[in-house]
Design a protein around this motif. Structure first.
Motif, short mmCIF file in Angstrom:
data_model
loop_
_atom_site.label_atom_id
_atom_site.label_comp_id
_atom_site.label_asym_id
_atom_site.label_seq_id
_atom_site.Cartn_x
_atom_site.Cartn_y
_atom_site.Cartn_z
N GLY A 26 33.56 -22.64 -38.47
CA GLY A 26 33.04 -23.59 -37.49
C GLY A 26 33.10 -23.93 -36.05
O GLY A 26 32.69 -24.53 -35.21
N GLY A 27 33.15 -22.52 -35.35
CA GLY A 27 33.25 -22.33 -34.29
C GLY A 27 31.55 -21.06 -33.29
O GLY A 27 31.76 -21.35 -33.08
N TYR A 28 30.48 -21.42 -34.58
CA TYR A 28 29.25 -21.29 -33.91
C TYR A 28 28.11 -22.06 -33.76
O TYR A 28 28.46 -22.94 -34.08
CB TYR A 28 28.73 -20.23 -34.81
N GLY A 29 27.89 -21.51 -32.37
CA GLY A 29 26.83 -22.69 -32.47
C GLY A 29 26.37 -23.02 -30.54
O GLY A 29 27.46 -21.86 -29.71
N ASN A 30 25.68 -24.23 -30.43
CA ASN A 30 25.38 -24.31 -28.95
C ASN A 30 26.28 -25.29 -28.80
O ASN A 30 25.82 -26.44 -28.79
CB ASN A 30 24.33 -24.56 -28.00
N PHE A 31 27.72 -24.95 -27.42
CA PHE A 31 28.14 -26.56 -26.73
C PHE A 31 28.03 -27.17 -25.94
O PHE A 31 28.62 -27.59 -25.24
CB PHE A 31 29.19 -25.63 -27.52
N HIS A 39 17.50 -22.16 -18.57
CA HIS A 39 19.15 -21.92 -18.20
C HIS A 39 18.82 -20.98 -19.71
O HIS A 39 19.01 -20.18 -20.18
CB HIS A 39 19.59 -22.35 -18.02
N GLU A 40 18.69 -21.85 -20.87
CA GLU A 40 18.79 -20.97 -22.15
C GLU A 40 17.71 -20.26 -22.91
O GLU A 40 17.93 -19.00 -23.39
CB GLU A 40 18.34 -22.39 -23.50
N LYS A 41 15.71 -20.51 -22.27
CA LYS A 41 15.23 -19.20 -21.95
C LYS A 41 15.78 -17.78 -21.56
O LYS A 41 16.31 -16.73 -22.09
CB LYS A 41 14.12 -19.77 -22.02
N ARG A 65 23.36 -16.36 -39.17
CA ARG A 65 24.34 -17.03 -40.53
C ARG A 65 24.59 -19.02 -40.31
O ARG A 65 25.90 -19.30 -41.00
CB ARG A 65 25.69 -16.15 -40.84
N GLN A 66 24.26 -19.39 -39.13
CA GLN A 66 24.24 -20.86 -38.81
C GLN A 66 22.72 -21.03 -39.14
O GLN A 66 22.29 -20.59 -38.85
CB GLN A 66 24.51 -20.79 -37.64
N SER A 67 23.12 -22.44 -38.70
CA SER A 67 21.76 -23.03 -38.83
C SER A 67 21.02 -23.10 -37.27
O SER A 67 22.46 -23.16 -35.96
CB SER A 67 21.47 -24.42 -38.72
N ALA A 68 20.48 -23.01 -36.70
CA ALA A 68 20.07 -22.51 -34.92
C ALA A 68 19.42 -24.16 -34.97
O ALA A 68 17.84 -23.72 -34.32
CB ALA A 68 19.66 -21.70 -34.61
N PRO A 69 19.62 -25.52 -34.59
CA PRO A 69 18.98 -26.06 -34.19
C PRO A 69 17.92 -26.36 -32.47
O PRO A 69 17.52 -27.16 -32.33
CB PRO A 69 19.76 -27.09 -35.11
N ASP A 70 19.08 -25.59 -31.91
CA ASP A 70 19.23 -26.05 -30.51
C ASP A 70 18.09 -24.90 -29.84
O ASP A 70 17.82 -23.98 -30.23
CB ASP A 70 20.93 -26.06 -29.73
N GLY A 71 18.06 -25.17 -28.37
CA GLY A 71 16.88 -25.19 -27.74
C GLY A 71 17.13 -23.09 -27.40
O GLY A 71 16.90 -22.64 -27.74
N PHE A 72 18.27 -22.63 -27.63
CA PHE A 72 19.17 -21.87 -27.45
C PHE A 72 18.88 -21.19 -28.38
O PHE A 72 18.37 -20.20 -28.22
CB PHE A 72 20.34 -21.17 -26.81
N GLY A 73 19.46 -21.75 -29.61
CA GLY A 73 19.01 -20.69 -30.90
C GLY A 73 17.36 -20.17 -31.16
O GLY A 73 17.26 -19.31 -31.75
N LYS A 74 17.10 -21.77 -31.29
CA LYS A 74 15.23 -21.17 -31.46
C LYS A 74 14.68 -20.68 -30.53
O LYS A 74 14.30 -19.21 -30.99
CB LYS A 74 14.45 -22.88 -31.37
N GLN A 75 14.64 -20.36 -29.00
CA GLN A 75 14.48 -18.75 -28.17
C GLN A 75 15.03 -17.89 -28.59
O GLN A 75 14.60 -17.30 -28.15
CB GLN A 75 14.66 -19.27 -26.85
N LEU A 80 13.66 -12.58 -30.21
CA LEU A 80 14.51 -11.20 -31.43
C LEU A 80 12.75 -11.45 -32.19
O LEU A 80 12.33 -10.02 -32.44
CB LEU A 80 15.38 -12.18 -32.40
N ARG A 81 11.90 -11.79 -33.22
CA ARG A 81 10.80 -11.87 -34.13
C ARG A 81 9.97 -11.02 -33.00
O ARG A 81 9.69 -10.84 -33.78
CB ARG A 81 10.45 -12.88 -34.02
N SER A 82 9.38 -11.57 -31.95
CA SER A 82 8.71 -11.16 -31.01
C SER A 82 8.94 -9.95 -30.59
O SER A 82 7.66 -8.98 -30.56
CB SER A 82 8.87 -11.53 -29.53
#
Length: 163
Positions: A26-31, A39-41, A65-75, A80-82
């Motif tokens: 449970g230690g993954y994500g944007n804290f 900055h996230e970009k 392997r985690q949801s990415a609802p935050d700005g850093f994760g989405k960016q 990566l896809r681009s």
């Protein structure tokens, strides 16, 4: 001599921090909920550049392997896809809460043998003010610290990699 020992000590601490994150569930994500979008970009772009050095685009599939609802994760996913990566995201659970976004990685899927499991952590240290990006790819961990300033973030050192 003293400078070399200090550098080794700092790198050891960063490596230790990277391994601590992966050993806890449970230690993954944007804290960093208050990080500026610019900055996230910049952090996501730098993380994607580092991944590009180690894993070739267009022939690497990353399973986030985690949801990415935050700005850093989405960016990060968008960058990566681009660049040509195939990124498989975990679908959000029905009725999920904000605490679920930091859940442990999902169990491996039957076709995960040809892909690389992937997680990220974005956190900060208050004194001195630093951001830290940790990428977990399979059993490999990569970490880098950054110094945030008003308009930009600057690397505070090299990427530290633990295999």
């Amino acid at each position: 001599m003293r400078a070399i020992l200090s550098l080794i000590g700092i790198l050891s601490c960063l490596t230790g921090c990277g391994t601590t994150i992966t050993s806890t569930s449970g230690g993954y994500g944007n804290f960093i909920p208050s990080a500026p979008a610019a900055h996230e970009k910049q952090l996501a772009d730098d993380a994607a550049r580092q991944l590009q050095l180690l894993y070739p685009p267009a022939s690497t599939r990353l399973d986030l392997r985690q949801s990415a609802p935050d700005g850093f994760g989405k960016q990060l996913v968008e960058t990566l896809r681009s660049q040509g990566y195939a990124v498989q995201e975990v679908p959000p659970a029905v009725g999920s809460t904000a605490a679920d976004s930091h859940a442990a990685p999902a169990a491996s899927t039957p076709d995960a043998g040809s892909s690389v499991s992937f997680n990220y952590v974005l956190d900060s240290i208050t004194s001195p003010k630093l951001y830290r990006v940790t990428l977990v790819l399979g059993s490999q961990t990569m970490t880098r610290a950054y110094v945030p300033q008003s308009e930009a973030v600057h690397p505070a050192g090299a990427w530290v990699r633990k295999e």
